[in-house]
Design a protein around this motif. Sequence first.
Motif, PDB file in Angstrom:
ATOM      1  N   LEU A   1       0.953  -1.243   0.288  1.00  7.03           N
ATOM      2  CA  LEU A   1       0.325  -0.284   0.028  1.00  7.03           C
ATOM      3  C   LEU A   1       0.539   0.933  -0.336  1.00  7.03           C
ATOM      4  O   LEU A   1       0.549   2.421  -0.901  1.00  7.03           O
ATOM      5  N   GLY A   2       1.893   1.537   0.647  1.00  7.47           N
ATOM      6  CA  GLY A   2       3.109   2.178   0.820  1.00  7.47           C
ATOM      7  C   GLY A   2       3.373   2.684  -0.603  1.00  7.47           C
ATOM      8  O   GLY A   2       4.064   3.929  -0.862  1.00  7.47           O
ATOM      9  N   SER A   3       3.439   1.083  -1.546  1.00  8.35           N
ATOM     10  CA  SER A   3       4.712   1.613  -2.936  1.00  8.35           C
ATOM     11  C   SER A   3       2.822   2.099  -3.731  1.00  8.35           C
ATOM     12  O   SER A   3       3.589   3.600  -4.375  1.00  8.35           O
TER      13      SER A   3
ATOM     14  N   GLY B   1     -14.975  -3.650  -6.996  1.00  6.37           N
ATOM     15  CA  GLY B   1     -14.167  -4.861  -5.915  1.00  6.37           C
ATOM     16  C   GLY B   1     -12.792  -3.787  -5.894  1.00  6.37           C
ATOM     17  O   GLY B   1     -12.526  -2.956  -7.444  1.00  6.37           O
ATOM     18  N   ARG B   2     -12.122  -3.954  -5.135  1.00  5.53           N
ATOM     19  CA  ARG B   2     -10.702  -3.256  -5.167  1.00  5.53           C
ATOM     20  C   ARG B   2      -9.876  -3.046  -6.480  1.00  5.53           C
ATOM     21  O   ARG B   2      -8.460  -3.088  -7.451  1.00  5.53           O
TER      22      ARG B   2
ATOM     23  N   ARG C   1      -6.164   3.967  -0.283  1.00  6.09           N
ATOM     24  CA  ARG C   1      -7.250   4.554   1.163  1.00  6.09           C
ATOM     25  C   ARG C   1      -8.270   3.683   1.219  1.00  6.09           C
ATOM     26  O   ARG C   1      -8.508   3.397   2.345  1.00  6.09           O
ATOM     27  N   ALA C   2      -8.461   3.144  -0.319  1.00  6.68           N
ATOM     28  CA  ALA C   2      -9.801   2.934   0.068  1.00  6.68           C
ATOM     29  C   ALA C   2      -9.839   0.699   0.863  1.00  6.68           C
ATOM     30  O   ALA C   2     -10.542   0.170   1.493  1.00  6.68           O
ATOM     31  N   VAL C   3      -8.474   0.592   0.650  1.00 10.31           N
ATOM     32  CA  VAL C   3      -8.055  -0.702   1.048  1.00 10.31           C
ATOM     33  C   VAL C   3      -8.694  -0.868   2.393  1.00 10.31           C
ATOM     34  O   VAL C   3      -8.514  -1.686   3.203  1.00 10.31           O
ATOM     35  N   VAL C   4      -7.745   0.589   3.083  1.00  7.83           N
ATOM     36  CA  VAL C   4      -7.342   0.194   4.603  1.00  7.83           C
ATOM     37  C   VAL C   4      -9.414   0.354   5.052  1.00  7.83           C
ATOM     38  O   VAL C   4      -8.878  -0.041   6.087  1.00  7.83           O
ATOM     39  N   ARG C   5      -9.797   0.957   4.321  1.00 11.89           N
ATOM     40  CA  ARG C   5     -10.826   0.790   5.249  1.00 11.89           C
ATOM     41  C   ARG C   5     -11.408  -0.246   5.426  1.00 11.89           C
ATOM     42  O   ARG C   5     -12.337  -0.544   6.132  1.00 11.89           O
ATOM     43  N   ASP C   6     -11.634  -0.747   4.330  1.00 16.00           N
ATOM     44  CA  ASP C   6     -11.635  -2.353   3.776  1.00 16.00           C
ATOM     45  C   ASP C   6     -11.446  -3.285   5.285  1.00 16.00           C
ATOM     46  O   ASP C   6     -12.497  -3.932   5.289  1.00 16.00           O
TER      47      ASP C   6
ATOM     48  N   LEU D   1     -13.084   8.560   6.441  1.00 16.05           N
ATOM     49  CA  LEU D   1     -12.956   7.194   5.812  1.00 16.05           C
ATOM     50  C   LEU D   1     -14.558   6.394   6.365  1.00 16.05           C
ATOM     51  O   LEU D   1     -14.562   5.633   6.464  1.00 16.05           O
ATOM     52  N   GLN D   2     -13.828   6.802   8.315  1.00 16.47           N
ATOM     53  CA  GLN D   2     -14.648   6.398   9.431  1.00 16.47           C
ATOM     54  C   GLN D   2     -16.277   6.358   8.638  1.00 16.47           C
ATOM     55  O   GLN D   2     -17.133   6.104   9.234  1.00 16.47           O
ATOM     56  N   ARG D   3     -16.757   8.288   8.685  1.00 14.28           N
ATOM     57  CA  ARG D   3     -17.879   8.213   8.157  1.00 14.28           C
ATOM     58  C   ARG D   3     -19.205   7.106   6.973  1.00 14.28           C
ATOM     59  O   ARG D   3     -19.714   7.322   6.589  1.00 14.28           O
ATOM     60  N   ALA D   4     -17.558   6.600   5.819  1.00 13.97           N
ATOM     61  CA  ALA D   4     -18.119   6.367   4.831  1.00 13.97           C
ATOM     62  C   ALA D   4     -17.609   4.161   4.790  1.00 13.97           C
ATOM     63  O   ALA D   4     -17.174   4.495   3.721  1.00 13.97           O
ATOM     64  N   PRO D   5     -17.942   3.717   5.229  1.00 10.44           N
ATOM     65  CA  PRO D   5     -17.308   2.050   6.080  1.00 10.44           C
ATOM     66  C   PRO D   5     -18.291   1.790   3.559  1.00 10.44           C
ATOM     67  O   PRO D   5     -16.965   0.567   3.656  1.00 10.44           O
ATOM     68  N   ARG D   6     -18.902   2.302   3.610  1.00  7.77           N
ATOM     69  CA  ARG D   6     -19.617   1.132   2.227  1.00  7.77           C
ATOM     70  C   ARG D   6     -19.190   1.885   0.860  1.00  7.77           C
ATOM     71  O   ARG D   6     -19.338   1.350   0.393  1.00  7.77           O
ATOM     72  N   ALA D   7     -18.670   2.757   1.143  1.00  4.89           N
ATOM     73  CA  ALA D   7     -18.397   4.160   0.142  1.00  4.89           C
ATOM     74  C   ALA D   7     -16.875   4.473   0.226  1.00  4.89           C
ATOM     75  O   ALA D   7     -16.507   5.257  -0.157  1.00  4.89           O
ATOM     76  N   ALA D   8     -15.777   3.510   0.422  1.00  8.51           N
ATOM     77  CA  ALA D   8     -14.730   3.884   0.760  1.00  8.51           C
ATOM     78  C   ALA D   8     -14.049   4.876  -0.460  1.00  8.51           C
ATOM     79  O   ALA D   8     -13.281   5.396  -0.436  1.00  8.51           O
TER      80      ALA D   8
END
Length: 420
Positions: free
Chosen positions: A30-32, A88-89, A135-140, A349-356
């Motif tokens: 993710l950092g890369s 999907g991601r 970022r979305a993967v982090v929230r997933d 992202l905490q405000r949008a768990p299903r729409a990250a």
Amino acid sequence: MADTSSALADATSPASGGRRPRHLPLVLVLGSLTALGPLTIDLYLPALPRVSTDLGVSQAVTQLTLTAFMVGIALGQLVIGPLSDTLGRRRPLLIGLSVYVAAGALCALAPDPAVLVGMRSVQGLAGAAGIVIARAVVRDLYDGLGAARLLSSLMLVSGTAPILAPVLGAQLLRLTSWRGVFVTLTLLGLAVLAATAALLPETLPPPERRQGGLPATLRTMRDLVRDRSFTGYLLTGSLGFAALFAYIAGSSFTLQEIYGASPQTYSLLFGLNSLGMVATGRLNGTFLLGRYPSHRVLATGLTVLVAAGAALVLLVTATHAGLPWIAPALFLTACPVGMILPTTTALSLQRAPRAAGSASALLGTTQFLMGALAPALAGLGGRSTALPMAVSVLGLAVAAAGCFLVLCRPWRTAPDPLAR
């Protein structure tokens, strides 16, 4: 305003009930992905004069290759982020990285400026996939505090790109031409693509994906923007990011031409400030968050940023202070961003768990657009004074703090949003 995250979905346990990747490979991948975009900008910067000479165009035309990439990476996030909520991601990410690699190879072979500008735009659009989906993967995978800590850890990887890239780019030019720089970026893209394919599984299972196409996506983004707290975190982080860009844009001229720093001294100070920001991000994730409420951590970072901006204005206008005084103020401008960006991103992202993906797209696009405006603000006063840079940093920092206070209303939030 009611918590609209409940309208989007409940923020309960980590999303994706599947196998979670191991932490170290996850941070590295993710950092890369996050670093690939900034690296594509900074590694190429030392080559701009050679591009201009080789293609027989003005420096202004060559600068369009940077503008095209920045516009592409901003707009690409708006498209790819919501798309990843639906498909999907993994699939959009791998396709985006593949297009990035192909565009990089075509940049290396570009016969004229038009092709180079066009391929840089495509490279930016495709490179946006890594930033927005990371970022979305982090929230997933994580909620609240876990997401904030992982985002802070990513700064250890992605934060080194601005430090190392210009130096590496200059060294590359001793061995090869500007086309070789693009070959290097293509090979880096291939390495990131291979690592992603091997180490990063799908993190958004089909039952959790959003349906409804473009109308549903637009409604989701509308709901997010209407959420007072989400918009507050979005603007707070983006304005803090813009304050950092105002420093970056103005510091080269300010330190070297006004305060007499040599190029070597400037590079050393720039690297030190970048390391300070990375170290603060690490401190934020490992020590501050979890021990102290996230709003208090964020308020501390904003206070330091405002104080640093005020100190810059004071030093520039009311004193004859030299480089030994200006340099610490610039250091304190960079460091708190390591607290502000990961914390506001996690809170958003905490405000949008299903729409990250959609939330990440709004975050990234707003940050890049505000960051693109900051250099113009920092350069308004011409070449005779550092005051525009100092005022820009202070003004953007005060605006970030104001958005946090007015929109997020931290005194009303209990318990800690990242402890839920």
